[in-house]
Design a protein around this motif. Structure first.
Motif, mmCIF file in Angstrom:
data_model
loop_
_atom_site.group_PDB
_atom_site.id
_atom_site.type_symbol
_atom_site.label_atom_id
_atom_site.label_comp_id
_atom_site.label_asym_id
_atom_site.label_seq_id
_atom_site.Cartn_x
_atom_site.Cartn_y
_atom_site.Cartn_z
ATOM 1 N N THR A 105 1.277 3.513 6.781
ATOM 2 C CA THR A 105 0.672 4.066 8.002
ATOM 3 C C THR A 105 1.730 4.444 9.032
ATOM 4 O O THR A 105 1.452 5.162 9.985
ATOM 5 N N ASN A 142 -9.153 7.808 1.642
ATOM 6 C CA ASN A 142 -8.495 7.462 2.900
ATOM 7 C C ASN A 142 -8.360 5.948 3.016
ATOM 8 O O ASN A 142 -8.944 5.189 2.235
ATOM 9 N N ARG A 143 -7.603 5.498 4.008
ATOM 10 C CA ARG A 143 -7.282 4.078 4.118
ATOM 11 C C ARG A 143 -8.509 3.235 4.472
ATOM 12 O O ARG A 143 -8.671 2.121 3.981
ATOM 13 N N GLU A 191 0.833 -1.203 0.000
ATOM 14 C CA GLU A 191 0.000 0.000 0.000
ATOM 15 C C GLU A 191 0.867 1.252 0.000
ATOM 16 O O GLU A 191 2.046 1.229 0.371
ATOM 17 N N ILE A 200 -4.108 0.391 -2.275
ATOM 18 C CA ILE A 200 -3.720 -0.923 -1.751
ATOM 19 C C ILE A 200 -3.747 -1.927 -2.894
ATOM 20 O O ILE A 200 -4.672 -1.918 -3.709
ATOM 21 N N VAL A 202 -5.049 7.052 -1.076
ATOM 22 C CA VAL A 202 -4.494 5.823 -0.510
ATOM 23 C C VAL A 202 -4.791 4.682 -1.471
ATOM 24 O O VAL A 202 -5.919 4.544 -1.960
#
Length: 674
Positions: free
Chosen positions: A243, A398-399, A239, A338, A336
């Protein structure tokens, strides 16, 4: 019209092909005869056949004969081979990637370490290949101590990537064998068997920095990628951004990376890999002088296109959308992203490769969902290459939203014909640790049992594996029950079902139906039994893993709950079913076959674990063997696996020899067990 040769296959070849066609290039792909049925071969303007993707001379000669202007190596194979890049450019063909000098300096992990030290970038202590060749194995232990390299050790291939040619070793006495195996694996994958030993961090984070150099000492970097979710040093999910990396740490790692870009006058896209310890100290590992499998998360997070940027630079132009390479830029990620690697492997069976033909293939489609794939329905997963089917990439503001998109996309990704890691990936993205970004390179190994749990409730599994369900499904698949009769056919027959237990309360399910969409492999399970089953589910042990009620399709017209699933006959014996990405292989009730114990415990038969090639035969007839002793080395999808004895005994027959191609679970030897 420029002419491009792609010296690769699968997903990355198709990714490069799409970008090339957007630029109106004429495109030829390199292929072997046995891989000529691949999707990219059907799409390309021309196929250039060679004996191997590792045969540099054949590839360059074929490209030159075709009149190529450019050659893109993709990743893997010869993509980081400096001699190959030099051959390409000497043939008058532009190499879409770093210069041969860049590769020579940074493509080898050993030379890259030396360059990093020169630039003041922290590195891990190592015993390099030159040291290993000068010292005898009996001297390694003292030299390792002298360099403060203590157990566990990491044996690592100097070239290539993807976890191939790597071994973790606890005992120094095991190093010679580990070095031999790692070298063989690296040689098979990258045509470079050079290995070395370095200090092994037990639970670090794996962070990558994406750079792009102008070839004159200038360059930019596009943040970091979190690549800590790994198994056997192979990345599973990635990702961007991480974080765990704040703006200050991002700048430090970016400046360290650009110091190497400047020192080497690096050209084009490259990735610098770092390990991050619990105190956020970072250590340079290596530089990948090529595109990465995980480059799409950086593309999506920073809204750039690295393949087009590579083509721009190969044509002599700095990418218009990139910042000035002669100034430092600390860019903020815009979204974000992934990525999950969809692989033909079985995580519940030691991650063994599962090559074969794809019988049903449906990609998820939604806003913010991207699939970079090398196959379509009917394609063959080739046992001679790696196990990657595709890359699933999701992007959101956002994540939390990105994770939600990934979870939904995995549920709606349907692949039947071979087992994949889809359920395993679903358990990862729903795990509480992943939700808060608490991960390391050892996290998967620690949580493996939980990650391999079934993602649907036991009561649903019991219903689906019941004889009555199997009979009805087979009849529908065979066309023996017509669609118009289905609604009337089930209520009485289904009363024969055994009592099924819900997870919280006992329920007797007396009625269910199966409805098939016209001319499709999608089905719905519905009826009173399903309503009762749903009401019985109050709490699942790993409740983070799956919310069945949330996913049920409710028809406003019939007011009935419907559980969607997909089904396809794999052969006369087995039907494969997909429930929200979970696989169930059920036996056809009308086909009786004697069951062979695949472990062959006590049977004396030693069988291959999968299709592949015999690399080494370590036994001979008449030899006494012990339980757990390695008998054969088998290679499949570029990974080497050990076939071991199930018990003590004497070898009575050896039925394979080195180099033999295995079609499946072939009998390799017979042992008279004690």
């Amino acid at each position: 019209m420029k002419k491009l040769v792609i010296a690769n296959r699968g997903e990355i070849a198709r990714r490069i092909f799409r970008a090339a066609k957007q630029r109106n290039y004429s495109v030829a792909v390199i292929s072997t005869e046995e891989d000529s049925d691949s999707l990219v071969c059907k799409e390309a303007d021309c196929i250039l056949f060679v004996s191997s993707f590792l045969n540099a001379t054949e590839i360059v000669n074929a490209a030159k004969k075709w009149g190529a202007d450019l050659l893109h190596p993709g990743y893997g194979f010869l993509s980081e081979n400096s001699k190959f890049a030099e051959q390409v450019e000497l043939a008058g063909i532009a190499f879409v990637g770093p210069t041969p000098q860049n590769m020579y300096a940074m493509g080898s992990k050993e030379s890259a370490k030396n360059m990093a030290k020169k630039c003041g970038v922290p590195t891990l202590n190592a015993l390099l290949s030159e040291d290993l060749s000068k010292l005898s194995p009996s001297e390694w232990q003292n030299e390792l101590k002298h360099r403060n390299i203590f157990s566990p050790f990491l044996v690592k291939a100097s070239g290539g990537g993807g976890g191939r040619g790597m071994r973790i070793v606890d005992d120094v006495l095991e190093l010679p064998n580990a070095i031999k195996r790692a070298s063989e694996e690296a040689k098979a994958a990258f045509n470079d068997g050079t290995v070395f030993i370095e200090r092994y961090l037990t639970a670090p984070r794996h962070i990558e920095i994406q750079v792009f150099g102008d070839g004159k000492g200038g360059g930019v970097f596009f943040g970091e990628r979190e690549c800590s979710l790994q198994r056997r040093h192979q990345k599973v999910m990635e990702e961007a951004p991480s974080t765990h990396v704040n703006k200050e740490l991002r700048e430090k790692m970016g400046r360290a990376s650009l110091s190497l870009v400047k020192e080497t006058k690096y050209r084009g896209a490259g990735t610098l890999e770092f390990l991050l310890d619990e105190n956020s100290n970072f250590y340079f590992l290596e530089m990948n002088t090529r595109l990465q499998v995980e480059h799409p998360v950086t593309e999506n997070a920073y809204q750039i296109d690295l393949v087009h940027a590579q083509f721009d630079l190969a044509e002599g132009v700095w990418p218009e959308q990139f910042p000035n390479p002669n100034e430092f830029h600390l860019l903020d990620p815009k979204q974000v992203s992934i990525e999950a690697r969809i692989l033909a492997e079985d995580p519940r069976n030691q991650f063994l490769p599962t090559p074969g033909r794809i019988k049903l293939y449906i990609e998820p489609e939604s806003s913010g969902v991207r699939v970079d794939s090398g196959i379509i329905e009917g394609a063959r997963i080739n046992s001679n290459y790696d196990s990657m089917i595709s890359k699933l990439i999701v992007t959101a503001p956002n994540r939390a939203l990105a994770i939600e998109k990934m979870s939904a996309a995995l549920e709606n990704y349907v692949i039947l014909g071979c087992t994949t890691n889809l359920p395993f990936l679903q358990n990862i993205v729903r795990h509480p640790d992943f939700l808060v970004g608490n991960e390391s390179t050892h996290w998967i190994a620690k949580e493996l049992d939980l990650l391999n749990q079934k993602i649907i409730p036991n009561c649903l599994i019991e219903l689906v594996t019941s004889k009555k369900f199997r009979e009805l499904l087979v009849n529908i698949l065979n066309g023996e029950i017509k669609q118009s009769k289905i609604n009337n056919a089930f209520s009485n027959q289904a009363k024969c079902l055994p009592n099924l237990k819900g997870l919280s309360a006992e329920k007797e399910f007396s009625d269910f139906k199966i409805i098939r969409e016209p001319e499709n492999n999608k089905f719905y399970l519905l009826g009173n039994s399903i309503d009762s089953l749903l009401s019985s589910i109050k709490e699942v042990k790993n409740s983070y893993s799956f919310n069945l009620k949330k996913l049920i399709f409710n028809s406003n017209y019939t007011k009935q709950n419907r559980i969607p699933f997909y089904a396809k006959r794999l052969n006369s014996e087995v039907i494969q079913i997909n429930f929200f990405g979970e696989y169930l292989n059920i036996k056809c009730p009308f086909y009786e076959l004697s069951i062979v114990n695949k472990n062959h415990t006590g049977s004396g038969e030693i069988c291959a674990p999968m299709a592949g090639k015999v690399i080494e035969v370590l036994i001979k007839e008449g030899q006494l063997v012990e339980a757990g002793q390695v008998l054969f080395i088998v290679e499949s999808m570029k990974m080497q696996l050990e076939v071991k004895a199930s018990g003590n005994g004497k070898v009575t027959n050896v039925l394979v020899e080195q180099g033999k191609i295995l079609s499946g679970t072939d009998i390799m030897a017979m042992i008279a067990l004690d």
